[in-house]
Motif scaffolding. Structure first.
Motif, mmCIF file in Angstrom:
data_model
loop_
_atom_site.group_PDB
_atom_site.id
_atom_site.type_symbol
_atom_site.label_atom_id
_atom_site.label_comp_id
_atom_site.label_asym_id
_atom_site.label_seq_id
_atom_site.Cartn_x
_atom_site.Cartn_y
_atom_site.Cartn_z
ATOM 1 N N TYR A 122 -19.656 19.268 -46.183
ATOM 2 C CA TYR A 122 -19.397 18.555 -44.931
ATOM 3 C C TYR A 122 -18.278 17.545 -45.149
ATOM 4 O O TYR A 122 -18.397 16.641 -45.984
ATOM 5 C CB TYR A 122 -20.681 17.848 -44.492
ATOM 6 C CG TYR A 122 -20.666 17.217 -43.120
ATOM 7 C CD1 TYR A 122 -21.186 17.903 -42.022
ATOM 8 C CD2 TYR A 122 -20.180 15.931 -42.922
ATOM 9 C CE1 TYR A 122 -21.217 17.311 -40.759
ATOM 10 C CE2 TYR A 122 -20.199 15.340 -41.667
ATOM 11 C CZ TYR A 122 -20.717 16.038 -40.589
ATOM 12 O OH TYR A 122 -20.747 15.458 -39.344
ATOM 13 N N LEU A 147 -21.139 30.535 -41.149
ATOM 14 C CA LEU A 147 -22.280 30.183 -41.986
ATOM 15 C C LEU A 147 -23.047 31.408 -42.473
ATOM 16 O O LEU A 147 -23.850 31.310 -43.404
ATOM 17 C CB LEU A 147 -23.213 29.249 -41.217
ATOM 18 C CG LEU A 147 -22.637 27.864 -40.904
ATOM 19 C CD1 LEU A 147 -23.562 27.098 -39.973
ATOM 20 C CD2 LEU A 147 -22.391 27.073 -42.180
ATOM 21 N N TYR A 199 -17.152 25.172 -45.145
ATOM 22 C CA TYR A 199 -16.795 23.768 -44.930
ATOM 23 C C TYR A 199 -16.963 23.424 -43.457
ATOM 24 O O TYR A 199 -16.460 24.134 -42.583
ATOM 25 C CB TYR A 199 -15.351 23.508 -45.373
ATOM 26 C CG TYR A 199 -15.229 23.384 -46.873
ATOM 27 C CD1 TYR A 199 -15.159 22.137 -47.487
ATOM 28 C CD2 TYR A 199 -15.228 24.516 -47.681
ATOM 29 C CE1 TYR A 199 -15.074 22.020 -48.865
ATOM 30 C CE2 TYR A 199 -15.143 24.411 -49.060
ATOM 31 C CZ TYR A 199 -15.064 23.160 -49.646
ATOM 32 O OH TYR A 199 -14.989 23.046 -51.009
ATOM 33 N N VAL A 200 -17.666 22.335 -43.203
ATOM 34 C CA VAL A 200 -17.940 21.877 -41.844
ATOM 35 C C VAL A 200 -17.281 20.515 -41.662
ATOM 36 O O VAL A 200 -17.522 19.591 -42.447
ATOM 37 C CB VAL A 200 -19.460 21.773 -41.597
ATOM 38 C CG1 VAL A 200 -19.745 21.210 -40.209
ATOM 39 C CG2 VAL A 200 -20.125 23.137 -41.772
ATOM 40 N N TYR A 201 -16.444 20.390 -40.640
ATOM 41 C CA TYR A 201 -15.780 19.115 -40.359
ATOM 42 C C TYR A 201 -16.695 18.244 -39.509
ATOM 43 O O TYR A 201 -17.404 18.736 -38.630
ATOM 44 C CB TYR A 201 -14.464 19.380 -39.637
ATOM 45 C CG TYR A 201 -13.602 18.152 -39.410
ATOM 46 C CD1 TYR A 201 -13.480 17.168 -40.385
ATOM 47 C CD2 TYR A 201 -12.907 17.993 -38.222
ATOM 48 C CE1 TYR A 201 -12.680 16.054 -40.182
ATOM 49 C CE2 TYR A 201 -12.096 16.883 -38.008
ATOM 50 C CZ TYR A 201 -11.993 15.915 -38.990
ATOM 51 O OH TYR A 201 -11.200 14.805 -38.784
ATOM 52 N N THR A 219 -18.840 29.277 -35.658
ATOM 53 C CA THR A 219 -19.533 28.549 -36.713
ATOM 54 C C THR A 219 -20.729 29.343 -37.225
ATOM 55 O O THR A 219 -20.997 29.376 -38.433
ATOM 56 C CB THR A 219 -19.977 27.163 -36.211
ATOM 57 O OG1 THR A 219 -18.815 26.418 -35.818
ATOM 58 C CG2 THR A 219 -20.713 26.395 -37.294
ATOM 59 N N GLN A 260 -26.922 22.709 -36.382
ATOM 60 C CA GLN A 260 -27.265 23.897 -37.156
ATOM 61 C C GLN A 260 -28.020 23.449 -38.393
ATOM 62 O O GLN A 260 -27.459 22.804 -39.272
ATOM 63 C CB GLN A 260 -25.983 24.641 -37.569
ATOM 64 C CG GLN A 260 -26.225 25.876 -38.410
ATOM 65 C CD GLN A 260 -26.733 27.020 -37.571
ATOM 66 O OE1 GLN A 260 -26.302 27.205 -36.460
ATOM 67 N NE2 GLN A 260 -27.653 27.789 -38.106
ATOM 68 N N GLU A 297 -18.470 18.948 -36.078
ATOM 69 C CA GLU A 297 -18.464 20.379 -35.778
ATOM 70 C C GLU A 297 -19.866 20.862 -35.426
ATOM 71 O O GLU A 297 -20.040 21.763 -34.595
ATOM 72 C CB GLU A 297 -17.922 21.142 -36.989
ATOM 73 C CG GLU A 297 -17.740 22.628 -36.787
ATOM 74 C CD GLU A 297 -17.085 23.296 -37.986
ATOM 75 O OE1 GLU A 297 -17.320 24.500 -38.181
ATOM 76 O OE2 GLU A 297 -16.345 22.610 -38.733
ATOM 77 N N GLU A 298 -20.884 20.246 -36.050
ATOM 78 C CA GLU A 298 -22.262 20.645 -35.755
ATOM 79 C C GLU A 298 -22.654 20.300 -34.322
ATOM 80 O O GLU A 298 -23.640 20.820 -33.790
ATOM 81 C CB GLU A 298 -23.230 19.991 -36.751
ATOM 82 C CG GLU A 298 -23.469 18.503 -36.557
ATOM 83 C CD GLU A 298 -22.434 17.608 -37.214
ATOM 84 O OE1 GLU A 298 -22.723 16.409 -37.407
ATOM 85 O OE2 GLU A 298 -21.331 18.106 -37.539
ATOM 86 N N VAL A 300 -22.655 24.611 -48.551
ATOM 87 C CA VAL A 300 -22.084 24.128 -47.295
ATOM 88 C C VAL A 300 -21.639 22.689 -47.546
ATOM 89 O O VAL A 300 -22.444 21.836 -47.928
ATOM 90 C CB VAL A 300 -23.101 24.189 -46.143
ATOM 91 C CG1 VAL A 300 -22.496 23.583 -44.874
ATOM 92 C CG2 VAL A 300 -23.533 25.628 -45.888
#
Length: 428
Positions: free
Chosen positions: A26, A376, A383-385, A372, A3, A388-389, A24
């Protein structure tokens, strides 16, 4: 599921941007993200080499889970030295280089801070054990005599988050409190030395240039006066639903007001982020009043089932709760404490946030993409772990002998709460 997000601006200097309101962020779990020296373990150099990827992905900041000197009883959340890097991850020079490179790329760095407890190998705790009952150093933790004629029963009925009693007895007969593993004794935040130490730790990392702190167990630092009994067993079932004498006490807020003043001494809009598990979103909002923290994780959103009506309700409630305090809502679907949402959504609802069933992976991936994308698109900060992308699922077929999480170990090996602690140190 890559993303591409809006490209981040360079870290602010004297300009007030409120960058964190729509950021955002990460999350990187250092041991499993990238290996820079070929020893099979992730490290700071590995993270540093991947910063251009994160810049290209479009995130605004990188949150690093603990990299401090630690015996690793709880994957680094048992800190022995808050001003040192564990050799498995590198050195302070590596940390400095990582921060500098991140800033050159327009990324900010947020580090994990663990103020509820230390490692049992921390110098304060080891000295307290050696000096014995009556030592002033024991006042920096929660040491107590036991109940019963011979003091053989824990001081109260509190249970550890990882299972078993929240107390361990020392060879001299006293007990100490640990809401998590026995290797993680809780600090006593009624003691001024603890306050002074953590303000100093904040300044140490702020001087290195970090842009903020994710505060672990932010809701747990202050305990109810007298450490009263709860009066029931299976206390884990009450967490997040009922008021508990060791969580979400009003006294924690004075601590964060003090920390906010420390951050205000530094340019660049440094931030505090609360990991605060509270019964309601409204209680979480108390942590982000204008003179306290900047953000608090929205765990009510994380725990919502794959259901449109439920999602709509928690989104509306979250936005409404943050509005009176002027803070942004935050959105998170996965982190190191829960099963990845690509796996959760591959399974039927109602199984909780920690499960080991692979489920329908194709279905889970489709739902994870949609979840997701929705996250967004919401107003506030996301928050993106790591991974995850890519839509990564959890590994659900690890053999028991390679698992290291403390809750699993205690559940399968037993936890009597009476393990001996040797004053000279040494892992149990």
């Amino acid at each position: 599921m890559t993303q591409h997000l809006a490209a981040p601006a360079a870290p602010a200097s004297g300009t007030h941007t409120d960058w964190w309101r729509g950021a955002v962020i990460y999350q990187v779990y250092p041991r499993s993200f990238a290996d820079g020296n070929g020893d099979g373990m992730g490290d700071l150099e590995g993270i540093r080499t991947r910063l251009p990827h994160l810049r290209e992905l479009g995130v605004d900041a990188v949150w690093l889970s603990p990299f401090y000197s630690s015996p690793q009883a709880d994957a680094g959340y048992d800190v022995a030295d808050y001003r040192a890097i564990d050799p498995m991850f590198g050195s302070l020079l590596d940390a400095d280089a990582l921060v500098r490179d991140a800033h050159d790329l327009g990324l900010r760095i947020i580090v994990d801070l663990v103020p509820n407890h230390s490692s049992d190998q921390h110098d304060w705790f080891q000295r307290a054990l050696r000096e014995g009952p009556g030592s002033p150093l024991r006042e920096r933790y929660h040491f107590r005599p036991g109940k019963g004629a011979d003091g053989s029963q824990p001081p109260n009925d509190w249970e550890s988050i990882f299972g078993g009693p929240a107390w361990t007895r020392t060879p001299d007969g006293e007990w100490y409190l640990h809401l998590f593993a026995p290797e993680q004794p809780d600090f006593n935040w009624e003691h001024p030395a603890v306050h002074d130490e953590f303000r100093s730790i904040l300044r140490f990392w702020l001087d290195m240039g970090v842009d903020g702190f994710r505060v672990d167990v932010a809701h747990g630092l202050v305990k109810a006066e007298g450490l009263p009994d709860i009066g029931t067993r299976d206390q884990l079932k009450l967490l997040g639903n009922d008021a508990m004498p060791f969580f979400d006490q009003d006294g924690v807020h004075a601590i964060y007001r003090s920390w906010r003043k420390v951050l205000a001494e530094y340019a660049g809009e440094r931030i505090l982020v609360a990991e605060a598990w509270t019964p309601t979103v409204e209680r979480a909002a108390a942590y982000v009043r204008p003179d306290e923290m900047h953000q608090a994780f929205n765990f009510q959103y994380l725990g919502t089932h794959w259901d449109a009506a439920e999602l709509r309700e928690v989104i509306d409630v979250s936005l409404a709760a943050m509005r009176p305090v002027g803070a942004p809502a935050t959105w998170v679907l996965s982190n190191h404490d829960v099963t990845r949402h690509a796996t959760r959504f591959a399974n039927p609802p109602g199984l909780g946030t920690q499960l080991r069933e692979a489920g329908d992976r194709e279905l889970g991936l489709r739902r994870a993409r949609a979840a997701t994308l929705l996250m967004l698109a919401l107003p506030g900060s996301a928050y993106v772990y790591q991974g995850e992308e890519l839509g990564l699922p959890d590994v659900t077929d690890l053999p028991d002998e390679v698992r290291q999480d403390p809750s699993f170990v205690r559940a399968n090996q037993g936890a009597a709460g009476t393990a001996s602690v040797e004053g000279g140190g040494g892992r149990r």
